[in-house]
Write an enzyme that holds these catalytic residues in place. Structure first.
Site, short mmCIF file in Angstrom:
data_model
loop_
_atom_site.label_atom_id
_atom_site.label_comp_id
_atom_site.label_asym_id
_atom_site.label_seq_id
_atom_site.Cartn_x
_atom_site.Cartn_y
_atom_site.Cartn_z
N GLN A 1 -11.03 2.92 -11.03
CA GLN A 1 -10.69 2.03 -12.15
C GLN A 1 -10.52 2.83 -13.45
OE1 GLN A 1 -12.91 1.43 -9.73
NE2 GLN A 1 -13.30 -0.77 -9.43
N ASN B 1 -7.51 2.66 -2.86
CA ASN B 1 -8.45 3.78 -2.72
C ASN B 1 -8.42 4.20 -1.26
OD1 ASN B 1 -10.50 5.61 -2.98
ND2 ASN B 1 -12.05 4.15 -3.68
N HIS C 1 -9.75 5.89 1.36
CA HIS C 1 -11.07 6.49 1.54
C HIS C 1 -11.04 7.70 2.47
CE1 HIS C 1 -12.65 3.01 -0.49
NE2 HIS C 1 -12.16 2.18 0.42
N THR D 1 27.20 -13.79 -1.48
CA THR D 1 26.35 -12.58 -1.43
C THR D 1 27.11 -11.44 -0.76
OG1 THR D 1 25.25 -13.09 0.67
CG2 THR D 1 24.26 -14.01 -1.33
N ASP D 2 28.05 -11.77 0.09
CA ASP D 2 28.88 -10.73 0.70
C ASP D 2 29.71 -10.00 -0.36
OD1 ASP D 2 29.70 -9.56 3.33
OD2 ASP D 2 31.68 -10.16 2.58
N ARG E 1 -16.43 13.76 -4.50
CA ARG E 1 -15.76 13.15 -3.35
C ARG E 1 -14.26 13.44 -3.43
NH1 ARG E 1 -15.08 6.62 -4.74
NH2 ARG E 1 -14.04 6.96 -6.71
N LYS F 1 22.28 -10.92 -2.66
CA LYS F 1 22.16 -10.02 -1.50
C LYS F 1 21.01 -9.06 -1.76
CE LYS F 1 25.04 -9.62 1.71
NZ LYS F 1 25.18 -10.74 2.66
N PHE G 1 -18.62 8.70 -7.82
CA PHE G 1 -18.80 7.24 -7.83
C PHE G 1 -20.27 6.93 -7.60
CE2 PHE G 1 -18.45 2.86 -6.00
CZ PHE G 1 -17.93 2.27 -7.15
O1 LIG Z 1 -13.60 4.28 -7.47
C1 LIG Z 1 -14.14 3.39 -6.79
N1 LIG Z 1 -14.18 2.12 -7.27
C2 LIG Z 1 -14.77 1.09 -6.58
O2 LIG Z 1 -14.81 -0.08 -7.06
C3 LIG Z 1 -15.34 1.40 -5.32
N2 LIG Z 1 -15.97 0.64 -4.38
C4 LIG Z 1 -16.28 1.47 -3.35
O3 LIG Z 1 -16.86 1.10 -2.29
N3 LIG Z 1 -15.87 2.74 -3.62
C5 LIG Z 1 -15.27 2.72 -4.85
N4 LIG Z 1 -14.67 3.69 -5.58
#
Ligand SMILES: O=c1[nH]c(=O)c2[nH]c(=O)[nH]c2[nH]1
Length: 280
Positions: A202, A228, A230, A54-55, A164, A9, A147
Site C-alpha cells: 500500500q 501482491n 506472494h 461495427t463492421d 521479503r 467494434k 511487512f
Molecule cells: O504489503 C502487504 N500488504 C498487505 O495488506 C498484506 N497482507 C498480507 O498478508 N501481506 C501483505 N503485504
C-alpha cells in the site's frame, strides 16, 4: 425505458508494418470503439439509419492505420474518436491497447513482455478526455521490502518480516489533458518501485502514484491496481538445508489485491472518463 447504452467494434486486432527497405517497424494494437448518442430509434423501433455498422468501424481502424499511420496510441485513438463523432453520435470512446515487440533483426521481432500500453480517448463536441496507462507491468524486488506491525487474531499465521520479496503486476491509469509523456509517467512508476523502501505494498502504491503526479504536471489523478504476487520462503529444514531468503515458492493465487488512487489537490472533475475507467 431505454437506459444508458453504447455500441461499437471491440478489440480489432491491427498489426501495422512500416517498411524502410529491408528494415521494418512493427506495431501491434487492439482497438475498441464505443459510440453513444441518440440511439433510441435503433433500440426501440429497429431503425438503423443512425447506426454506423461495427463492421464499418473495424474497416475504418484498418484504413486509418494505412492512411495516417498509427503515431502514439493517444494520437490514433483521438483521430478515430473525432472521426466517429457524426450525426446521432455525440460521444465516441476509443481504447487502444498496445503490446510491444522488441527487435531481433531488420524484420524479425520477439514479444518479450506481457506489458500493455493502454490509451483511452473520449471525444464529445470539441472536447476530449484522455486516460493513459499500462497493464501487466510485472515488477519484482528481492529486498527493501518489509511487512510487520499488523494486528494478530486467532486466525493470523503470517510471520512478520523485515526482508521479503515484493512482486506485482501493475495496472495503472492516469487521466490528463492529452499532453502527459507516457515515458515520464511509466519511468516514475518504475524508478519509485526500485528505489522505495517498502513497509507495505500500500505504501509503495502511494509512493508510485505520487511520483507519477510529480513527474507529469498535467496528470490530475492516477489509479493503481497492484496484486501482491506472494513469494514464500520454502522450508528446506526437512532436508537439513538452511534457506536464508534464497529459495521461494511463487504462489499464483490467492493474491493480495492492493488498489488505490492518488489525486492531485484541486483536480478537476473526471467528466465522462469515470465510465470506462475501472480500477483494474
Ligand atoms: O504489503 C502487504 N500488504 C498487505 O495488506 C498484506 N497482507 C498480507 O498478508 N501481506 C501483505 N503485504
Amino acid at each position: 425505458m431505454l437506459g444508458v447504452n453504447q455500441y461499437g467494434k471491440a478489440e480489432t486486432h491491427l498489426v501495422r508494418v512500416v517498411r524502410d527497405g529491408d528494415v521494418h517497424e512493427l506495431r501491434d494494437l487492439l482497438v475498441s470503439v464505443a459510440l453513444s448518442g441518440n440511439l433510441d430509434d435503433v433500440h426501440l423501433r429497429g431503425d438503423n439509419s443512425a447506426v454506423l455498422a461495427t463492421d464499418t468501424q473495424k474497416n475504418t481502424v484498418y484504413a486509418f492505420a494505412k492512411e495516417h499511420g498509427v503515431g502514439t496510441p493517444e494520437e490514433f485513438a483521438l483521430l478515430l474518436a473525432r472521426h466517429f463523432l457524426d450525426g446521432a453520435i455525440t460521444r465516441a470512446r476509443v481504447q487502444v491497447v498496445e503490446v510491444g515487440w522488441a527487435r531481433l533483426g531488420d524484420h524479425a521481432f520477439v514479444q518479450s513482455s506481457r506489458e500493455q500500453r493502454v490509451a483511452t480517448v473520449i471525444a464529445s463536441g470539441a472536447d476530449a478526455w484522455f486516460v493513459s496507462g499500462v497493464s501487466e507491468l510485472v515488477l519484482l524486488k528481492t529486498t527493501d521490502s518489509e511487512f510487520h506491525g499488523f494486528p494478530r487474531d486467532r486466525y493470523t499465521t503470517l510471520t512478520e518480516t523485515t526482508d521479503r520479496v515484493l512482486a506485482t503486476a501493475v495496472s495503472a491509469r492516469w487521466r490528463h489533458d492529452g499532453s502527459a509523456s507516457f515515458e515520464d509517467a511509466r519511468g516514475a512508476l518504475l524508478d519509485t518501485f526500485a528505489a522505495h523502501h517498502s513497509l507495505s505494498l500500500q505504501q509503495t502504491l502511494y509512493a508510485m502514484g505520487s511520483a507519477l503526479l510529480s513527474a507529469c504536471g498535467s496528470v490530475h489523478e492516477v489509479r493503481l491496481s497492484m496484486p501482491n504476487k506472494h513469494h514464500f520462503v520454502v522450508d528446506l529444514s526437512p532436508f537439513g538445508l538452511e534457506n536464508p531468503n534464497e529459495v521461494f515458492h511463487a504462489d499464483d493465487r490467492p493474491y493480495g489485491l492492493i488498489e488505490g488512487a492518488v489525486v492531485r489537490d484541486g483536480a478537476p472533475d473526471p467528466g465522462p472518463v469515470w465510465d470506462p475507467y475501472p480500477l483494474v
